[in-house]
Design an enzyme around this catalytic site. Structure first.
Site, PDB file in Angstrom:
ATOM      1  N   ARG A  52       0.839  -1.218   0.000  1.00 43.24           N
ATOM      2  CA  ARG A  52       0.000   0.000   0.000  1.00 43.24           C
ATOM      3  C   ARG A  52       0.868   1.260   0.000  1.00 43.24           C
ATOM      4  O   ARG A  52       0.440   2.330  -0.396  1.00 43.24           O
ATOM      5  CB  ARG A  52      -0.983  -0.030   1.176  1.00 43.24           C
ATOM      6  CG  ARG A  52      -1.991   1.097   1.150  1.00 43.24           C
ATOM      7  CD  ARG A  52      -3.279   0.821   1.921  1.00 43.24           C
ATOM      8  NE  ARG A  52      -3.111   0.035   3.118  1.00 43.24           N
ATOM      9  CZ  ARG A  52      -2.526   0.448   4.249  1.00 43.24           C
ATOM     10  NH1 ARG A  52      -2.055   1.679   4.338  1.00 43.24           N
ATOM     11  NH2 ARG A  52      -2.408  -0.358   5.283  1.00 43.24           N
ATOM     12  N   TYR A 104     -15.938  14.460 -17.832  1.00 43.27           N
ATOM     13  CA  TYR A 104     -16.241  13.058 -17.553  1.00 43.27           C
ATOM     14  C   TYR A 104     -17.249  13.016 -16.403  1.00 43.27           C
ATOM     15  O   TYR A 104     -16.978  13.534 -15.323  1.00 43.27           O
ATOM     16  CB  TYR A 104     -14.966  12.298 -17.207  1.00 43.27           C
ATOM     17  CG  TYR A 104     -15.249  10.843 -16.953  1.00 43.27           C
ATOM     18  CD1 TYR A 104     -15.479   9.981 -18.012  1.00 43.27           C
ATOM     19  CD2 TYR A 104     -15.345  10.348 -15.665  1.00 43.27           C
ATOM     20  CE1 TYR A 104     -15.785   8.659 -17.783  1.00 43.27           C
ATOM     21  CE2 TYR A 104     -15.645   9.020 -15.434  1.00 43.27           C
ATOM     22  CZ  TYR A 104     -15.865   8.188 -16.506  1.00 43.27           C
ATOM     23  OH  TYR A 104     -16.174   6.872 -16.275  1.00 43.27           O
ATOM     24  N   ASP A 177      -7.189  16.918 -16.884  1.00 43.11           N
ATOM     25  CA  ASP A 177      -7.519  15.532 -17.229  1.00 43.11           C
ATOM     26  C   ASP A 177      -7.167  15.359 -18.704  1.00 43.11           C
ATOM     27  O   ASP A 177      -7.826  15.876 -19.601  1.00 43.11           O
ATOM     28  CB  ASP A 177      -9.012  15.272 -16.986  1.00 43.11           C
ATOM     29  CG  ASP A 177      -9.398  13.818 -17.276  1.00 43.11           C
ATOM     30  OD1 ASP A 177      -8.652  13.123 -17.979  1.00 43.11           O
ATOM     31  OD2 ASP A 177     -10.479  13.401 -16.806  1.00 43.11           O
ATOM     32  N   LYS A 202      -7.660   3.778 -20.166  1.00 42.69           N
ATOM     33  CA  LYS A 202      -7.946   4.144 -21.555  1.00 42.69           C
ATOM     34  C   LYS A 202      -6.689   3.987 -22.419  1.00 42.69           C
ATOM     35  O   LYS A 202      -6.161   2.898 -22.493  1.00 42.69           O
ATOM     36  CB  LYS A 202      -8.538   5.555 -21.578  1.00 42.69           C
ATOM     37  CG  LYS A 202      -9.634   5.800 -20.497  1.00 42.69           C
ATOM     38  CD  LYS A 202     -10.880   4.984 -20.706  1.00 42.69           C
ATOM     39  CE  LYS A 202     -11.869   5.048 -19.541  1.00 42.69           C
ATOM     40  NZ  LYS A 202     -12.247   6.368 -19.090  1.00 42.69           N
TER      41      LYS A 202
HETATM   42  C1  LIG Z   1     -12.650   6.942 -17.891  1.00 39.48           C
HETATM   43  C2  LIG Z   1     -12.359   8.342 -17.563  1.00 39.48           C
HETATM   44  C3  LIG Z   1     -12.187   8.753 -16.239  1.00 39.48           C
HETATM   45  C4  LIG Z   1     -12.377   7.791 -15.071  1.00 39.48           C
HETATM   46  O1  LIG Z   1     -11.438   6.775 -15.053  1.00 39.48           O
HETATM   47  P1  LIG Z   1     -11.700   5.296 -14.467  1.00 39.48           P
HETATM   48  O2  LIG Z   1     -10.427   4.595 -14.763  1.00 39.48           O
HETATM   49  O3  LIG Z   1     -12.894   4.741 -15.156  1.00 39.48           O
HETATM   50  O4  LIG Z   1     -11.936   5.455 -13.001  1.00 39.48           O
HETATM   51  C5  LIG Z   1     -11.889  10.080 -16.006  1.00 39.48           C
HETATM   52  N1  LIG Z   1     -11.750  10.971 -17.012  1.00 39.48           N
HETATM   53  C6  LIG Z   1     -11.909  10.610 -18.303  1.00 39.48           C
HETATM   54  C7  LIG Z   1     -11.750  11.633 -19.375  1.00 39.48           C
HETATM   55  C8  LIG Z   1     -12.219   9.299 -18.618  1.00 39.48           C
HETATM   56  O5  LIG Z   1     -12.397   8.944 -19.894  1.00 39.48           O
END
Ligand SMILES: *Cc1c(COP(=O)(O)O)cnc(C)c1O
Length: 381
Positions: A52, A104, A177, A202
């Site tokens: 952790r 998101y 982001d 992603k």
């Molecule tokens: C998928 C996504 C998230 C969240 O991520 P997770 O891995 O599903 O928790 C945040 N921002 C964007 C732009 C995303 O596509």
């Protein structure tokens, strides 16, 4: 990482490059051990203590991610949203957050909840209105400005350098982001952001088979150590197996990125003048409203995400999303397989996403197959 490389393509291809002297193995092992022993003097044998707090399978991935985004350090999380939640944890009661109206939706839902339960101010700005971000910032009160660019799922482009300037003038930090534009193309820290956030679920991993998140910081300052503390004690750590898979996925990031950029551009160009389509939202199109800024900050390509806005409204969008054979009707993005989604169906009822929008995540299939698939789906409208 024991090797140095000046080109990110080589850096990625040899990610975790490893040669085990004993066996000749060229890929790294997975360190499943949760705990790490002390020596005869009761001193820790290595920098590791308990998973952790950190694990040897995280280290090469975190150092690669830090280099890819030109940051001082990177931290892996169990999911994108675990990383985002940790960042928002840095904001104190009585302070203020500025975030986009369209972002998101899960990330926005969490920010709204934290604002409500912790007495944190929140202003959502209209990301397509020039000056709205600047107007939302409160000098001395705003602690964090949140930008997502390009904006999911409308793909407007936010000027990162301008947002950084506005945030810093007010004493706030800027978090970007950059999930849909990894460091092979967009490096927000180079434009003045303090943190860059990715859902590594992603593009970074690229195979739709692990959840993960990463935060990369421009500086390792007191706030960074606070973020480490949040991860350590809130427990949102990635598993060693996921870290290993992420490193494997990143070895092909550069070639996957080139392929999805080319496919998205081919789809966008093909459908921009289609009689059943009102507009194609893709920052790579020269007449897209975000194109000029995108050229400045997405230097390695405009990505694999685009949206089709249909003339036939909600019903037409729904029909197209249900009629493809190659585009899989599923949520998520950034994998090697193409996905299609009618966002209005999956978002909350108060979402600002237009009902006639279908979101496409282009994978690495042949462009002609993707175009033919969408053509046959549009025939059913
Ligand atoms: C998928 C996504 C998230 C969240 O991520 P997770 O891995 O599903 O928790 C945040 N921002 C964007 C732009 C995303 O596509």
């Amino acid at each position: 990482m024991t090797r140095t490389s000046h080109d990110y393509r080589s850096l990625l291809a040899q990610a975790g490059h490893f040669l085990d002297e004993a066996t000749g193995a060229v890929t790294p092992p997975i360190h499943l051990s949760v705990t790490y022993a002390r020596d005869g003097d009761y001193a820790p044998i290595s920098e590791y203590f308990y998973t952790r707090y950190g694990n040897p399978s995280f280290t090469p991935v975190e150092s690669l991610l830090a280099r890819l985004d030109n940051g001082a350090a990177a931290m892996l999380f169990a999911s994108g949203l675990a990383g985002m939640a940790a960042l928002v944890e840095l904001v104190q009661s009585g302070q203020h957050i500025v975030a986009p109206e369209v972002m998101y939706f899960g990330a926005q839902a969490w920010i709204k909840r934290i604002a409500r339960t912790r007495n944190i101010g929140l202003t959502l700005y209209n990301q397509s209105q020039p000056g709205a971000l600047e107007a939302a910032i409160r000098h001395g009160e705003t602690a964090m400005v949140w930008v997502e660019t390009p904006v999911n799922p409308t793909w407007e482009v936010i000027d990162i350098a301008a947002a950084a300037k506005a945030a810093h003038q007010a004493g706030a930090v800027l978090t970007v982001d950059s999930t849909v534009a990894p460091g092979v193309s967009q490096r927000p820290l180079d434009h003045g952001a303090d943190y860059v956030f990715h859902s590594s679920t992603k593009y970074l991993n690229g195979h739709s088979d692990i959840l993960g998140g990463v935060v990369v910081a421009r500086e390792t300052n007191a706030r960074w150590y606070e973020l480490e503390e949040v991860r350590r004690y809130s427990g949102g750590v990635m598993g060693p197996f996921e870290a290993w898979l992420l490193l494997r996925g990143m070895r092909t990031l550069a070639v996957r990125w080139d392929a999805v950029c080319a496919n998205a551009m081919a789809v966008a160009e093909h459908f921009r003048s289609h009689p059943k389509i009102e507009r194609v939202a893709y920052p790579g199109l020269p007449d897209d409203p975000g194109h000029a800024v995108a050229v400045q900050q997405m230097t390695g390509g405009f990505g694999g995400m685009l949206s089709l806005l249909l003339k036939g409204g909600y019903e037409a969008a729904n029909t197209v999303a249900r009629s493809t054979a190659m585009f899989i009707p599923a949520t998520s993005l950034g994998g090697v397989e193409s996905l299609i989604e009618h966002r209005a169906v999956v978002e909350s009822p108060d979402s600002m996403t237009p009902g006639n929008l279908v979101r496409l995540s282009c994978g690495i299939e042949a462009a002609a197959d993707l175009i033919a698939d969408l053509e046959q789906a549009l025939e059913r409208v």
